[in-house]
Write an enzyme that holds these catalytic residues in place. Structure first.
Site, PDB file in Angstrom:
ATOM      1  N   ASP A 191       1.327  -0.841  -0.387  1.00 53.78           N
ATOM      2  CA  ASP A 191      -0.385   0.029  -0.024  1.00 53.78           C
ATOM      3  C   ASP A 191       0.792   0.929   0.136  1.00 53.78           C
ATOM      4  O   ASP A 191       1.925   1.384  -0.821  1.00 53.78           O
ATOM      5  CB  ASP A 191      -0.973  -0.041   1.023  1.00 53.78           C
ATOM      6  CG  ASP A 191      -2.217   0.754   1.462  1.00 53.78           C
ATOM      7  OD1 ASP A 191      -2.964   0.038   0.595  1.00 53.78           O
ATOM      8  OD2 ASP A 191      -1.726   2.105   1.489  1.00 53.78           O
TER       9      ASP A 191
ATOM     10  N   TYR B 224      -3.135  10.658   1.205  1.00 52.03           N
ATOM     11  CA  TYR B 224      -3.797  10.622   0.210  1.00 52.03           C
ATOM     12  C   TYR B 224      -3.714  12.493  -1.218  1.00 52.03           C
ATOM     13  O   TYR B 224      -3.138  12.135  -2.274  1.00 52.03           O
ATOM     14  CB  TYR B 224      -5.275  10.425   0.187  1.00 52.03           C
ATOM     15  CG  TYR B 224      -5.463   8.747   0.653  1.00 52.03           C
ATOM     16  CD1 TYR B 224      -5.674   7.979  -0.491  1.00 52.03           C
ATOM     17  CD2 TYR B 224      -5.104   8.718   1.830  1.00 52.03           C
ATOM     18  CE1 TYR B 224      -5.269   6.185  -0.047  1.00 52.03           C
ATOM     19  CE2 TYR B 224      -4.907   7.109   1.852  1.00 52.03           C
ATOM     20  CZ  TYR B 224      -5.301   6.357   0.874  1.00 52.03           C
ATOM     21  OH  TYR B 224      -5.552   4.908   1.053  1.00 52.03           O
TER      22      TYR B 224
ATOM     23  N   HIS C  87      -4.978  -7.948   0.616  1.00 51.71           N
ATOM     24  CA  HIS C  87      -4.417  -6.629   0.431  1.00 51.71           C
ATOM     25  C   HIS C  87      -3.151  -6.730   1.923  1.00 51.71           C
ATOM     26  O   HIS C  87      -2.405  -5.668   1.391  1.00 51.71           O
ATOM     27  CB  HIS C  87      -5.026  -5.516   0.797  1.00 51.71           C
ATOM     28  CG  HIS C  87      -4.458  -4.375   0.512  1.00 51.71           C
ATOM     29  ND1 HIS C  87      -4.016  -3.653  -0.427  1.00 51.71           N
ATOM     30  CD2 HIS C  87      -4.621  -2.968   2.160  1.00 51.71           C
ATOM     31  CE1 HIS C  87      -2.946  -1.477  -0.384  1.00 51.71           C
ATOM     32  NE2 HIS C  87      -4.667  -2.078   1.389  1.00 51.71           N
TER      33      HIS C  87
END
Length: 380
Positions: free
Chosen positions: A179, A306, A357
């Site tokens: 990630d 982000y 994930h």
């Protein structure tokens, strides 16, 4: 800026835990979804069950004690106090390894693999497979400090991690991540070729190769289908956090039920669990992770990464040795030929039959074995 490395101990006041229970018990719930599945989002009854358990049965003190049994430290890196675990192996052959989590992960993802990495002889490995593990919390996450100014991109975090490893006395080290951790790790490989001698990622930061679109393999077609599903149905959180992280922070910072739902939905979507995240992660494990967002009030500060870096990843070639482990339920999957366009010195590649994930969290034995097999090819 002080370069002092200070011991750290988690000590959450009782008043904060009491406030959490009060908020959970006073939750104003939305009306239920109008479909019998998760297609409109995480179902009301599931969130209510988890939050009831959180308020009545979950024991944070048990997790706090578990974390406090591990050596923890804080050090100032460019004006931000970064919290990290640092576990030195007893084996003389051990390699320094920095592990980096992502969102909505935390250092708790790695708790099940740290013993196998630092003491492999006690977990089916060999002494020469040992690592000294450094596991930092990203700035704005967990018990790390919150940046007060913009600019903390994945590239800047990579520079901070390189400084951290040097500060710990590791002039030669390796790096791993998934990630956001994969983005940071890849940035380390681009920036610090003097000290970082190899990396491993379980979510390669690679774009599909346009030149292969006319000769796609079945594997690559599946990768593109997964990417399309993400864009169509699974990426709303990233759009909000990459454009308006402050706005989403108000509701999640104020409501533990909101914070739980925001993260639990990703455990459902991104684990290899056939729609039941509790088949691969316990309810306590998921709440442990959620607590590292709730307790430090990291809803907005974690989302800002982000805004800083999403859709802004470098595509520069990585020339130091690299390895990739591809788990079948990863969000973004790539083929080896796509990966080799970016990671030109790809010395390890493996596709796994099970896992998603949160690889270290879901499949700790497999994850530890993958790191041993990968970095064994880089040791010299």
């Amino acid at each position: 800026m002080s370069e002092e490395i200070r011991p750290f101990k988690i000590d959450v006041p009782d008043a904060e835990l009491d406030d959490l229970k009060r908020r959970l018990n006073a939750t104003r719930w939305p009306d239920p979804q109008t479909v019998p599945d998760w297609s409109q989002g995480i179902p009301l009854d599931y969130v209510q069950k988890v939050c009831e358990y959180w308020a009545r049965d979950y024991d944070w003190r048990k997790t706090e004690a578990r974390l406090n049994a591990i050596p923890q430290f804080v050090t100032d890196l460019d004006g931000v106090d970064v919290h990290f675990l640092h576990i030195r192996s007893r084996h003389s052959e051990a390699l320094p390894l920095v592990l980096t989590h992502g969102w909505p992960g935390s250092i708790v993802e790695f708790l099940k693999v740290i013993p196998a990495l630092t003491d492999p002889t006690a977990h089916g490995g060999k002494a020469e497979d040992a690592f000294h593990v450094v596991c930092p919390s990203l700035p704005g996450y967990g018990f790390s400090g919150k940046p007060k100014r913009s600019g903390w991109t994945t590239e800047k975090i990579a520079r901070a991690w390189s400084e951290l490893m040097l500060r710990l006395g590791y002039r030669r080290y390796y790096a791993q991540g998934g990630d956001w951790g994969a983005a940071v790790t890849t940035s380390i490989a681009l920036q610090d070729t003097e000290h970082c001698h190899g990396i491993h990622v379980n979510m390669p930061i690679v774009r599909p190769d346009p030149s292969t679109m006319g000769s796609l393999t079945e594997e690559e077609k599946d990768c593109l289908e997964g990417l399309q599903h993400y864009q169509d149905w699974d990426s709303g959180y990233s759009k909000e956090q990459s454009t308006r992280p402050q706005t989403i922070g108000y509701g999640i910072a104020d409501s533990p039920a909101g914070q739980a739902a925001w993260i639990l939905e990703k455990f459902w979507a991104w684990t290899d669990s056939n729609g039941n995240p509790e088949s691969v992660l316990t309810r306590d494990e998921m709440l442990d992770d959620i607590m590292l967002y709730w307790l430090p009030n990291a809803a907005a500060s974690s989302a800002r990464l982000y805004w800083e870096s999403f859709s802004k990843f470098s595509s520069d070639p990585v020339r130091i040795p690299a390895g990739c482990s591809i788990f079948p339920k990863e969000i973004f999957r790539v083929s080896r030929r796509w990966a080799e366009k970016r990671y030109s010195n790809l010395v390890y590649w493996n596709r796994l039959p099970k896992g998603g994930h949160f690889a270290a969290f879901e499949q700790p034995e497999t994850f530890a074995r993958e790191l041993r097999d990968c970095f064994r090819k880089m040791r010299s």
